[in-house]
Design a protein around this motif. Structure first.
Motif, PDB file in Angstrom:
ATOM      1  N   PHE A  48      -5.100  -1.238   8.600  1.00 60.59           N
ATOM      2  CA  PHE A  48      -5.764  -0.913   7.342  1.00 60.59           C
ATOM      3  C   PHE A  48      -4.811  -0.184   6.400  1.00 60.59           C
ATOM      4  O   PHE A  48      -4.718  -0.515   5.214  1.00 60.59           O
ATOM      5  CB  PHE A  48      -7.010  -0.056   7.594  1.00 60.59           C
ATOM      6  N   LEU A  49      -4.094   0.796   6.911  1.00 59.76           N
ATOM      7  CA  LEU A  49      -3.163   1.565   6.071  1.00 59.76           C
ATOM      8  C   LEU A  49      -2.036   0.686   5.542  1.00 59.76           C
ATOM      9  O   LEU A  49      -1.642   0.812   4.375  1.00 59.76           O
ATOM     10  CB  LEU A  49      -2.611   2.764   6.853  1.00 59.76           C
ATOM     11  N   ALA A  50      -1.534  -0.211   6.378  1.00 58.64           N
ATOM     12  CA  ALA A  50      -0.487  -1.141   5.930  1.00 58.64           C
ATOM     13  C   ALA A  50      -1.027  -2.054   4.835  1.00 58.64           C
ATOM     14  O   ALA A  50      -0.340  -2.329   3.842  1.00 58.64           O
ATOM     15  CB  ALA A  50       0.036  -1.956   7.107  1.00 58.64           C
ATOM     16  N   MET A  51      -2.273  -2.508   5.004  1.00 60.49           N
ATOM     17  CA  MET A  51      -2.893  -3.354   3.984  1.00 60.49           C
ATOM     18  C   MET A  51      -3.025  -2.584   2.674  1.00 60.49           C
ATOM     19  O   MET A  51      -2.758  -3.126   1.596  1.00 60.49           O
ATOM     20  CB  MET A  51      -4.268  -3.830   4.447  1.00 60.49           C
ATOM     21  N   CYS A  52      -3.421  -1.312   2.747  1.00 61.52           N
ATOM     22  CA  CYS A  52      -3.549  -0.498   1.535  1.00 61.52           C
ATOM     23  C   CYS A  52      -2.198  -0.310   0.850  1.00 61.52           C
ATOM     24  O   CYS A  52      -2.125  -0.309  -0.379  1.00 61.52           O
ATOM     25  CB  CYS A  52      -4.190   0.851   1.850  1.00 61.52           C
ATOM     26  N   GLU A  53      -1.154  -0.155   1.638  1.00 65.73           N
ATOM     27  CA  GLU A  53       0.194  -0.050   1.065  1.00 65.73           C
ATOM     28  C   GLU A  53       0.542  -1.334   0.312  1.00 65.73           C
ATOM     29  O   GLU A  53       1.045  -1.294  -0.816  1.00 65.73           O
ATOM     30  CB  GLU A  53       1.237   0.217   2.159  1.00 65.73           C
ATOM     31  N   GLU A  54       0.263  -2.476   0.927  1.00 67.46           N
ATOM     32  CA  GLU A  54       0.550  -3.766   0.285  1.00 67.46           C
ATOM     33  C   GLU A  54      -0.284  -3.948  -0.983  1.00 67.46           C
ATOM     34  O   GLU A  54       0.233  -4.408  -2.006  1.00 67.46           O
ATOM     35  CB  GLU A  54       0.270  -4.910   1.259  1.00 67.46           C
ATOM     36  N   LEU A  55      -1.557  -3.587  -0.918  1.00 67.80           N
ATOM     37  CA  LEU A  55      -2.424  -3.719  -2.089  1.00 67.80           C
ATOM     38  C   LEU A  55      -2.012  -2.765  -3.202  1.00 67.80           C
ATOM     39  O   LEU A  55      -2.106  -3.101  -4.385  1.00 67.80           O
ATOM     40  CB  LEU A  55      -3.885  -3.485  -1.704  1.00 67.80           C
ATOM     41  N   THR A  56      -1.528  -1.592  -2.843  1.00 66.56           N
ATOM     42  CA  THR A  56      -1.047  -0.637  -3.851  1.00 66.56           C
ATOM     43  C   THR A  56       0.167  -1.203  -4.575  1.00 66.56           C
ATOM     44  O   THR A  56       0.266  -1.110  -5.806  1.00 66.56           O
ATOM     45  CB  THR A  56      -0.709   0.718  -3.190  1.00 66.56           C
ATOM     46  N   ILE A  57       1.069  -1.808  -3.825  1.00 68.00           N
ATOM     47  CA  ILE A  57       2.251  -2.431  -4.436  1.00 68.00           C
ATOM     48  C   ILE A  57       1.818  -3.579  -5.348  1.00 68.00           C
ATOM     49  O   ILE A  57       2.303  -3.710  -6.484  1.00 68.00           O
ATOM     50  CB  ILE A  57       3.233  -2.914  -3.345  1.00 68.00           C
ATOM     51  N   ALA A  58       0.883  -4.388  -4.871  1.00 67.42           N
ATOM     52  CA  ALA A  58       0.378  -5.505  -5.689  1.00 67.42           C
ATOM     53  C   ALA A  58      -0.290  -4.986  -6.956  1.00 67.42           C
ATOM     54  O   ALA A  58      -0.101  -5.550  -8.043  1.00 67.42           O
ATOM     55  CB  ALA A  58      -0.591  -6.359  -4.879  1.00 67.42           C
ATOM     56  N   LEU A  59      -1.061  -3.904  -6.834  1.00 72.27           N
ATOM     57  CA  LEU A  59      -1.711  -3.301  -8.002  1.00 72.27           C
ATOM     58  C   LEU A  59      -0.669  -2.846  -9.022  1.00 72.27           C
ATOM     59  O   LEU A  59      -0.784  -3.141 -10.221  1.00 72.27           O
ATOM     60  CB  LEU A  59      -2.579  -2.110  -7.573  1.00 72.27           C
ATOM     61  N   GLU A  60       0.348  -2.149  -8.555  1.00 71.14           N
ATOM     62  CA  GLU A  60       1.399  -1.668  -9.459  1.00 71.14           C
ATOM     63  C   GLU A  60       2.117  -2.827 -10.144  1.00 71.14           C
ATOM     64  O   GLU A  60       2.402  -2.769 -11.348  1.00 71.14           O
ATOM     65  CB  GLU A  60       2.392  -0.791  -8.690  1.00 71.14           C
ATOM     66  N   GLU A  61       2.402  -3.881  -9.388  1.00 66.12           N
ATOM     67  CA  GLU A  61       3.070  -5.053  -9.965  1.00 66.12           C
ATOM     68  C   GLU A  61       2.185  -5.721 -11.011  1.00 66.12           C
ATOM     69  O   GLU A  61       2.661  -6.089 -12.097  1.00 66.12           O
ATOM     70  CB  GLU A  61       3.435  -6.058  -8.864  1.00 66.12           C
ATOM     71  N   GLN A  62       0.903  -5.867 -10.694  1.00 68.78           N
ATOM     72  CA  GLN A  62      -0.011  -6.510 -11.637  1.00 68.78           C
ATOM     73  C   GLN A  62      -0.209  -5.659 -12.884  1.00 68.78           C
ATOM     74  O   GLN A  62      -0.284  -6.195 -13.995  1.00 68.78           O
ATOM     75  CB  GLN A  62      -1.349  -6.812 -10.955  1.00 68.78           C
ATOM     76  N   GLN A  63      -0.280  -4.357 -12.709  1.00 69.52           N
ATOM     77  CA  GLN A  63      -0.408  -3.474 -13.867  1.00 69.52           C
ATOM     78  C   GLN A  63       0.833  -3.573 -14.752  1.00 69.52           C
ATOM     79  O   GLN A  63       0.720  -3.586 -15.974  1.00 69.52           O
ATOM     80  CB  GLN A  63      -0.632  -2.027 -13.423  1.00 69.52           C
ATOM     81  N   ALA A  64       2.010  -3.647 -14.135  1.00 66.87           N
ATOM     82  CA  ALA A  64       3.254  -3.769 -14.896  1.00 66.87           C
ATOM     83  C   ALA A  64       3.294  -5.079 -15.687  1.00 66.87           C
ATOM     84  O   ALA A  64       3.893  -5.144 -16.759  1.00 66.87           O
ATOM     85  CB  ALA A  64       4.458  -3.676 -13.962  1.00 66.87           C
ATOM     86  N   GLU A  65       2.621  -6.107 -15.158  1.00 68.85           N
ATOM     87  CA  GLU A  65       2.571  -7.393 -15.837  1.00 68.85           C
ATOM     88  C   GLU A  65       1.454  -7.462 -16.863  1.00 68.85           C
ATOM     89  O   GLU A  65       1.264  -8.485 -17.515  1.00 68.85           O
ATOM     90  CB  GLU A  65       2.412  -8.520 -14.805  1.00 68.85           C
ATOM     91  N   GLY A  66       0.681  -6.384 -16.984  1.00 66.98           N
ATOM     92  CA  GLY A  66      -0.366  -6.331 -17.991  1.00 66.98           C
ATOM     93  C   GLY A  66      -1.756  -6.718 -17.510  1.00 66.98           C
ATOM     94  O   GLY A  66      -2.676  -6.824 -18.313  1.00 66.98           O
ATOM     95  N   PHE A  67      -1.895  -6.945 -16.231  1.00 72.51           N
ATOM     96  CA  PHE A  67      -3.220  -7.279 -15.706  1.00 72.51           C
ATOM     97  C   PHE A  67      -4.147  -6.074 -15.870  1.00 72.51           C
ATOM     98  O   PHE A  67      -3.724  -4.930 -15.770  1.00 72.51           O
ATOM     99  CB  PHE A  67      -3.150  -7.605 -14.204  1.00 72.51           C
ATOM    100  N   VAL A  68      -5.415  -6.345 -16.112  1.00 67.78           N
ATOM    101  CA  VAL A  68      -6.407  -5.274 -16.213  1.00 67.78           C
ATOM    102  C   VAL A  68      -7.627  -5.546 -15.329  1.00 67.78           C
ATOM    103  O   VAL A  68      -8.542  -4.741 -15.269  1.00 67.78           O
ATOM    104  CB  VAL A  68      -6.872  -5.052 -17.676  1.00 67.78           C
TER     105      VAL A  68
END
Length: 112
Positions: A48-68
């Motif tokens: 679960f913690l590893a998945m949260c780490e991966e999702l956090t990275i994905a969130l940051e990447e998507q936010q940087a690309e302008g996703f909302v």
């Protein structure tokens, strides 16, 4: 160790676990409480913690690309959870314990 002694120790551990759950119900460590309540293993929690780490990275990447809008991350979390867990209770527990705050704040928007 004989079977009776082993059963006695298991019963004592279950009793102590129930007392510990009552003790931590008054704290903000709701995710830890959820782990104990749902009888998750160390491996389950590490996954679960590893998945949260991966999702956090994905969130940051998507936010940087302008996703909302991050429903895909929510679905990913929901689909990957241990069968004993519910996405809503996990997100709420993580928020109370301040775990993965940016991620959980975004995912909370999709809880029904």
């Amino acid at each position: 160790m004989d079977l009776d002694t082993l059963l006695e120790k298991i019963n004592r551990l279950e009793y102590h676990q129930s007392i510990l759950l009552m003790m931590i119900s008054k704290s903000d460590d709701q995710f830890y409480k959820l782990i104990v309540e749902k009888s998750l293993s160390r491996k389950d929690v590490e996954r679960f913690l590893a998945m949260c780490e991966e999702l956090t990275i994905a969130l940051e990447e998507q936010q940087a690309e302008g996703f909302v809008y991050f429903e895909s991350l929510y679905r990913n979390l929901k689909d990957s959870l241990h069968p004993n867990l519910d996405a809503k209770e996990v997100i709420e527990a993580c928020l109370r314990q301040k775990l993965y705050l940016p991620l959980m704040l975004e995912l909370k928007k999709f809880v029904k």
